[in-house]
Design a protein around this motif. Sequence first.
Motif, short mmCIF file in Angstrom:
data_model
loop_
_atom_site.label_atom_id
_atom_site.label_comp_id
_atom_site.label_asym_id
_atom_site.label_seq_id
_atom_site.Cartn_x
_atom_site.Cartn_y
_atom_site.Cartn_z
N TYR A 1 0.83 -1.22 0.00
CA TYR A 1 0.00 0.00 0.00
C TYR A 1 0.86 1.27 0.00
O TYR A 1 0.52 2.24 -0.68
CB TYR A 1 -0.98 0.00 1.17
CG TYR A 1 -2.17 -0.91 0.92
CD1 TYR A 1 -3.17 -0.55 0.03
CD2 TYR A 1 -2.27 -2.13 1.56
CE1 TYR A 1 -4.25 -1.38 -0.22
CE2 TYR A 1 -3.35 -2.97 1.31
CZ TYR A 1 -4.33 -2.59 0.42
OH TYR A 1 -5.40 -3.42 0.17
N ARG A 2 1.97 1.24 0.74
CA ARG A 2 2.88 2.41 0.72
C ARG A 2 3.45 2.61 -0.68
O ARG A 2 3.55 3.73 -1.18
CB ARG A 2 4.01 2.23 1.73
CG ARG A 2 3.63 2.56 3.16
CD ARG A 2 4.85 2.68 4.06
NE ARG A 2 5.73 1.53 4.04
CZ ARG A 2 5.63 0.47 4.86
NH1 ARG A 2 4.70 0.44 5.78
NH2 ARG A 2 6.48 -0.52 4.76
N GLU A 3 3.81 1.50 -1.34
CA GLU A 3 4.38 1.61 -2.69
C GLU A 3 3.34 2.10 -3.68
O GLU A 3 3.65 2.90 -4.56
CB GLU A 3 4.95 0.25 -3.13
CG GLU A 3 5.77 0.34 -4.39
CD GLU A 3 7.00 1.22 -4.25
OE1 GLU A 3 7.36 1.87 -5.25
OE2 GLU A 3 7.61 1.27 -3.17
N LEU A 4 2.10 1.65 -3.55
CA LEU A 4 1.03 2.13 -4.44
C LEU A 4 0.88 3.65 -4.31
O LEU A 4 0.70 4.34 -5.32
CB LEU A 4 -0.29 1.42 -4.13
CG LEU A 4 -0.37 -0.03 -4.58
CD1 LEU A 4 -1.59 -0.71 -3.96
CD2 LEU A 4 -0.40 -0.13 -6.09
N GLU A 5 0.94 4.16 -3.10
CA GLU A 5 0.85 5.61 -2.90
C GLU A 5 2.00 6.34 -3.59
O GLU A 5 1.80 7.36 -4.25
CB GLU A 5 0.82 5.95 -1.40
CG GLU A 5 -0.45 5.50 -0.69
CD GLU A 5 -1.72 6.07 -1.30
OE1 GLU A 5 -1.73 7.27 -1.68
OE2 GLU A 5 -2.70 5.32 -1.41
N ARG A 6 3.22 5.81 -3.43
CA ARG A 6 4.39 6.42 -4.07
C ARG A 6 4.27 6.40 -5.59
O ARG A 6 4.56 7.39 -6.27
CB ARG A 6 5.67 5.67 -3.67
CG ARG A 6 6.40 6.27 -2.50
CD ARG A 6 7.78 5.66 -2.35
NE ARG A 6 7.74 4.25 -1.96
CZ ARG A 6 7.70 3.80 -0.71
NH1 ARG A 6 7.71 4.66 0.29
NH2 ARG A 6 7.66 2.53 -0.44
N LEU A 7 3.85 5.27 -6.14
CA LEU A 7 3.74 5.13 -7.59
C LEU A 7 2.68 6.08 -8.15
O LEU A 7 2.87 6.67 -9.22
CB LEU A 7 3.41 3.68 -7.97
CG LEU A 7 4.52 2.67 -7.69
CD1 LEU A 7 4.01 1.24 -7.88
CD2 LEU A 7 5.73 2.94 -8.55
N ALA A 8 1.58 6.25 -7.42
CA ALA A 8 0.54 7.19 -7.86
C ALA A 8 1.07 8.62 -7.80
O ALA A 8 0.87 9.41 -8.73
CB ALA A 8 -0.71 7.02 -7.00
N ARG A 9 1.76 8.94 -6.72
CA ARG A 9 2.33 10.28 -6.57
C ARG A 9 3.35 10.57 -7.68
O ARG A 9 3.44 11.70 -8.18
CB ARG A 9 2.99 10.40 -5.19
CG ARG A 9 3.44 11.79 -4.82
CD ARG A 9 4.01 11.86 -3.41
NE ARG A 9 5.12 10.93 -3.23
CZ ARG A 9 5.12 9.91 -2.36
NH1 ARG A 9 4.07 9.69 -1.57
NH2 ARG A 9 6.16 9.11 -2.26
N ASP A 10 4.09 9.55 -8.11
CA ASP A 10 5.11 9.71 -9.16
C ASP A 10 4.54 9.64 -10.57
O ASP A 10 5.28 9.76 -11.54
CB ASP A 10 6.20 8.65 -9.00
CG ASP A 10 7.02 8.83 -7.73
OD1 ASP A 10 6.94 9.92 -7.10
OD2 ASP A 10 7.73 7.88 -7.35
N GLY A 11 3.22 9.40 -10.68
CA GLY A 11 2.58 9.37 -11.98
C GLY A 11 2.79 8.08 -12.77
O GLY A 11 2.51 8.04 -13.97
#
Length: 187
Positions: free
Chosen positions: A41-51
């Motif tokens: 879930y933390r990685e999903l947030e990062r990936l979304a933030r990074d586009g």
Amino acid sequence: MSLKYAVLAALLEGEASGYELSKVFDVSLANFWAATPQQLYRELERLARDGLIEARVVQQERRPNKRMFTLTEAGREDLSAFAVTSPRRPTAVRDELLVKVQAMDGADPGATRALIEERMDWSRAKLARYERLRERLLDGRGEDEYLAGADRIGPYLTLMGGIAFEEGNLRWCEQALTLLRRRTAVG
């Protein structure tokens, strides 16, 4: 390698919720990359933030809303670039059982045998899961037919790697137990 690319690769299968992705990690990616749901879930947030992925909210009645994730074009490009780069270094084995076996001299050999037998049970269970997954992927087709016509063969190839890994674990366990029995018989 980071969890980033394992998540992007999992999303090649199509849109998925975080929960669905955690199940993918439990089953099909577990043969080469492990992650806890919290890490995912933390990685999903990062990936979304990074586009690199997009998230959309799906409204649900009587259940919490869920977020569905898909790869963006930038995510596909990043994953494609990663897929063709050389690994920085070979994978290192980090296995607590091997440390215990290394330290077994002077300890109870029966306890060591029990740990190895436990590993065998674990490997057999994983092999059974992997074989069920293989049968689902093949869906009644032979391997040659599947490989010739499947849209994606990466998941099948990594599954074969996981099967080979667990078969290797079983061979080592059997050999170790044979040698321990031989040593006990001599001693």
